[in-house]
Design a protein around this motif. Structure first.
Motif, PDB file in Angstrom:
ATOM      1  N   UNK A 180      39.717  54.893  83.656  1.00 25.46           N
ATOM      2  CA  UNK A 180      40.802  54.309  83.169  1.00 25.46           C
ATOM      3  C   UNK A 180      40.819  54.053  81.733  1.00 25.46           C
ATOM      4  N   UNK A 181      39.740  53.710  81.185  1.00 29.39           N
ATOM      5  CA  UNK A 181      39.604  53.257  79.575  1.00 29.39           C
ATOM      6  C   UNK A 181      39.892  54.482  79.101  1.00 29.39           C
ATOM      7  N   UNK A 182      39.347  55.661  79.399  1.00 23.70           N
ATOM      8  CA  UNK A 182      39.641  57.092  78.485  1.00 23.70           C
ATOM      9  C   UNK A 182      40.996  57.325  78.701  1.00 23.70           C
ATOM     10  N   UNK A 183      41.564  57.089  79.770  1.00 21.70           N
ATOM     11  CA  UNK A 183      43.016  57.611  79.808  1.00 21.70           C
ATOM     12  C   UNK A 183      43.827  56.554  79.043  1.00 21.70           C
ATOM     13  N   UNK A 184      43.753  55.264  79.138  1.00 25.81           N
ATOM     14  CA  UNK A 184      44.385  54.436  78.182  1.00 25.81           C
ATOM     15  C   UNK A 184      44.228  54.770  76.646  1.00 25.81           C
ATOM     16  N   UNK A 185      43.056  54.907  76.144  1.00 21.30           N
ATOM     17  CA  UNK A 185      42.642  54.838  74.919  1.00 21.30           C
ATOM     18  C   UNK A 185      43.296  56.279  74.270  1.00 21.30           C
ATOM     19  N   UNK A 186      43.334  57.451  75.129  1.00 15.72           N
ATOM     20  CA  UNK A 186      43.868  58.712  74.980  1.00 15.72           C
ATOM     21  C   UNK A 186      45.540  58.470  74.599  1.00 15.72           C
ATOM     22  N   UNK A 187      45.891  57.398  75.184  1.00 18.24           N
ATOM     23  CA  UNK A 187      47.273  57.375  75.179  1.00 18.24           C
ATOM     24  C   UNK A 187      48.025  56.626  74.064  1.00 18.24           C
ATOM     25  N   UNK A 188      46.991  55.918  73.298  1.00 20.57           N
ATOM     26  CA  UNK A 188      47.377  55.117  72.248  1.00 20.57           C
ATOM     27  C   UNK A 188      47.287  55.925  70.685  1.00 20.57           C
ATOM     28  N   UNK A 189      47.969  55.387  69.761  1.00 22.63           N
ATOM     29  CA  UNK A 189      48.156  56.236  68.628  1.00 22.63           C
ATOM     30  C   UNK A 189      46.539  56.353  67.945  1.00 22.63           C
TER      31      UNK A 189
END
Length: 594
Positions: A180-189
Motif C-alpha cells: 500500500x505504501x508503494x502504491x500511495x507514494x507512486x501516486x504522489x507528485x
C-alpha cells in the motif's frame, strides 16, 4: 514531551521562533504549555523548512509529531498551497489511534492560521470522509489501507500535494502495508518533499528511503539518557518465574504495587483475552484491547481507560500503538519483549510529564538472554527482584487495613458506633474488641495464597547472571521465538544440529537447486505462527512437496517463505483461498525480497 500532547518539553516563541517556525504557530505553542524544542525537533525542523527530504530515527515519546508538522504547516502558511485539488500535506500512520492523535496535534498547531486537518482511517464512515475531502483540507492524516481506498475512488487526489510524511514507517511495514505504501507514494507528485520517521532502520526501510527520498538529511535522536546522579523517571524491575506461576505472580505484584493505572502487554490476542478475564475474576477492573475488537469496541475501551474507569488495560503492541495516556503509573511486560526497541516503546508509556513510573517484566528462566540483550542495548540496568512471598502479601494487606482504619478515625462521624463499642466494653476487653473489628476488616482481603517457587539469580560461566528455578517441573515451557531462517523441522538453518545419537553434525545445509521466489505472509510471532504451520499449509493446499520449500523467516507481524519460482503463483493463489491456523491472511510476493 509525548507526541501530539502538551508536555513538559513544550516550546516558547524564542525556542521555536529561532528555528523558523511561523510566529503565529510559535505563539500558540506557548498557550499550549510548550517551552523548548526537543532534540528531534531541533534537528528536523530546519531542513524540513528548507524543503529538504528527511530520514529520521526517533522513537515514540521524543516529540516527532511536532518535528514534522510544525515546519510543514509553516511552509503551507508562508508559500501557500500548490494550485490544484487535494491536501497540501499527507501524513501516513499505522493505526487509527495514531491517526486521531496526530490529527488532533496538527489541528492545535494550525488553528491560528486557519489550517484544516482531517484523519482518514478504516472503521469510520466513508461517506463523511468523502464529504470532508471534497470540501477541502490542508492536511490529511491517513492509515495506508483507507488512503488506497480513497485514491481508487478518486476522492483523495494529489494535484496540490507538496509533502508526504511516513510516521512510524517500521510499524507500517511490520503490519503488512509495504504494498500500500508503494502504491500511495507512486501516486504522489515526483517533486514532493518526503519525510520518513521510524524507530528502527531495517533493510526494508532503507529500500523505501533509497527509492523515494532525494538526498535526505539524516536525523538520529536517542532517547533521553538520565545523567549520573539523577533519579530515573522509570523504575525497571523484572521478576523471574516459571510460566505456570506467571499469573499468580502478576496478581501478587499488582496487589503490592497498587498501580493507579497500568498497561499490561501480551504477545497474542488469546493471551490478552485470557489475562483480562482472569484479572477481572480476581476483582480488578481490567479491559482487553487487541486487533480482534471492532473499532467501536476499541474506542469504548480507551474512553473508559482515559476516564480512569478501568485500572488495567491488557493489550497487544499493535493495538496499543500510538496511544498516549499521561496518567499511566505502571507498564507490565507479561512476556519479555523479543527486542530492545519493543521494550523501549512499551516502557515509554509511563513516567511521562515528569511523573515517576514503574516498568515490570515477567521473565521465564530461559529468557535470561533476552533480558541481558535489553540491558546491553538500552544501557540501563533492570533490577531482578523476588516475587513477594505470602508473608510479604499479608504484611502489605495489614498495612493497608491500618491505613484505612486510621483514615476512618480521622474522618470522624463515629458517634453512631460508640454505643455498640461501649456495650461490648462492659463485658469484654476493649483491645479484644478492637482486634476483632480489625480481623473482620482484614478478612475481606485475605485469601488462601500458595507460595510461588523462588528463582534465584546466579552468575553463569561468562560472569553474567543466570537463573536457578525453584521448581524443576517446568523444564520445557513454551519454545521461545527465534529469529532467522528455519528448516522444515523448525530448526535454525546454518547452525550445527544434533543427529539421532546426540552428536553434533557440522554438515552444511544444501542450497536449493531451483530459482527461489520469496513470498510474504501477513502473520507472524504475534499470532503464534510456526514454520511447521507454513510448511503444512503450503504442502496440503498447494500440493507442494516439502522438499521444495526453502528458508522460512518468522517476524513479529509477518513471515516469509521461499518456494520455486515456477510454482510461486500457484502457492499464492492456494494460500489466499484458505486459512492458516484458522486465519485468513494476506499472501503476496515479498517486495523487499531478492
Amino acid at each position: 514531551m509525548s507526541d501530539g500532547e502538551v508536555g513538559q518539553d513544550g516550546a516558547t516563541v524564542s525556542g521555536f521562533g529561532a528555528l523558523g517556525v511561523h510566529p503565529k504557530i510559535a505563539e500558540a505553542l506557548v498557550g499550549l504549555g510548550y517551552e523548548e524544542p526537543t532534540p528531534v525537533q531541533r534537528a528536523a525542523i530546519p531542513p524540513l523548512l528548507e524543503g529538504k527530504d528527511v530520514l529520521a530515527l526517533a522513537a515514540t515519546g521524543t516529540g516527532k509529531t511536532a518535528a514534522f508538522s510544525l515546519p510543514l504547516l509553516t511552509r503551507i502558511a508562508e508559500k501557500g498551497r500548490r494550485a490544484g485539488n487535494g491536501p497540501g500535506v499527507l501524513i501516513l500512520v499505522p493505526t487509527r489511534e495514531l491517526a486521531m492523535q496526530v490529527a488532533e496535534a496538527v489541528h492545535r498547531y494550525g488553528k491560528p492560521l486557519g489550517l484544516q486537518a482531517l484523519a482518514v482511517y478504516g472503521g469510520a464512515s466513508m461517506e463523511l470522509q468523502v464529504r470532508a475531502l471534497r470540501r477541502g483540507v490542508d492536511v490529511v492524516i491517513a492509515t495506508p489501507g483507507r488512503a488506497v481506498d480513497h485514491i481508487k475512488r478518486g476522492t483523495l487526489v494529489f494535484d496540490g500535494l507538496s509533502a508526504v510524511v511516513l510516521d512510524e514507517a517500521d510499524e507500517m511495514l511490520d503490519m503488512g502495508f509495504a504494498e500500500e505504501l508503494e502504491a500511495i507514494l507512486d501516486a504522489t507528485p515526483e517533486n514532493k518533499q518526503t519525510a520518513l520517521f521510524s524507530a528502527t532502520l531495517p533493510p526494508r526501510i532503507g529500500g523505501i528511503a533509497q527509492k523515494h527520498l532525494r538526498q535526505p538529511v539524516h536525523v538520529k535522536v536517542e532517547r533521553e539518557v538520565v545523567a549520573e546522579g539523577e533519579s530515573a523517571r522509570v523504575r525497571q524491575v523484572a521478576y523471574v518465574v516459571s510460566r505456570a506461576h506467571k499469573m499468580p505472580a502478576l496478581a501478587r505484584v499488582l496487589d503490592i504495587e497498587q498501580p493507579t493505572s497500568a498497561i499490561v502487554f501480551c504477545r497474542t490476542r488469546t493471551e490478552v483475552d485470557e489475562l483480562s478475564e482472569t484479572l477481572t475474576a480476581r476483582g480488578l477492573r481490567a479491559e482487553a484491547l487487541h486487533g480482534g475488537l471492532s473499532q467501536d469496541q476499541r474506542d469504548r475501551v480507551m474512553q473508559k481507560f482515559r476516564a480512569r474507569k478501568v485500572d488495567l488495560l491488557i493489550a497487544t503492541d499493535v493495538a496499543a500503538r500510538g496511544l498516549d495516556v499521561k496518567h499511566v503509573s505502571h507498564v507490565v511486560n507479561f512476556d519479555v519483549p523479543v527486542d530492545a526497541e519493543t521494550y523501549v516503546h512499551r516502557i515509554g508509556r509511563t513516567g511521562r510529564a515528569g511523573r515517576e513510573g514503574v516498568a515490570v517484566t515477567f521473565a521465564e528462566p530461559r529468557e535470561n538472554r533476552l533480558l541481558r540483550n535489553i540491558e546491553r542495548q538500552t544501557g540501563q540496568k533492570i533490577e531482578i527482584a523476588q516475587v513477594p512471598t505470602v508473608a510479604d502479601l499479608r504484611a502489605h494487606r495489614r498495612e493497608l487495613v491500618r491505613a484505612t482504619l486510621r483514615e476512618a478515625v480521622l474522618e470522624g462521624d463515629l458517634e453512631s458506633w460508640r454505643g455498640l463499642v461501649e456495650s461490648l466494653a462492659g463485658e469484654l476487653d476493649i483491645m479484644d474488641v478492637a482486634a476483632a473489628a480489625v480481623k473482620l476488616v482484614a478478612a475481606r482481603s485475605e485469601g488462601e495464597e500458595a507460595e510461588i517457587p523462588a528463582v534465584t539469580p546466579r552468575p553463569d560461566r561468562g560472569g553474567e547472571r543466570s537463573f536457578d528455578r525453584g521448581d524443576r517441573g517446568d523444564r520445557g515451557g513454551e519454545r521461545g521465538s527465534r529469529e532467522g531462517a528455519r528448516d522444515l523441522r523448525g530448526k535454525p538453518i546454518g547452525r550445527e544440529s544434533r543427529g539421532a545419537t546426540g552428536e553434533r553434525s557440522a554438515k552444511p545445509r544444501r542450497e536449493p537447486t531451483w530459482q527461489a521466489a520469496r513470498l510474504w505472509i501477513g502473520a507472524g510471532r504475534r499470532l503464534k505462527m510456526r514454520p511447521a504451520d507454513l510448511v503444512g499449509a503450503i504442502a496440503n493446499e498447494a500440493g507442494v512437496d516439502a522438499s521444495q520449500i526453502g528458508a522460512i523467516q518468522i517476524a513479529d507481524g509477518f513471515s516469509t517463505v521461499e518456494v520455486p519460482e515456477t510454482i510461486a503463483e500457484n502457492v499464492i493463489n492456494a494460500l489466499r483461498g484458505t486459512k492458516i491456523k484458522g486465519l485468513k491472511v494476506q499472501v503476496r510476493r515479498d517486495r523487499m525480497g531478492r
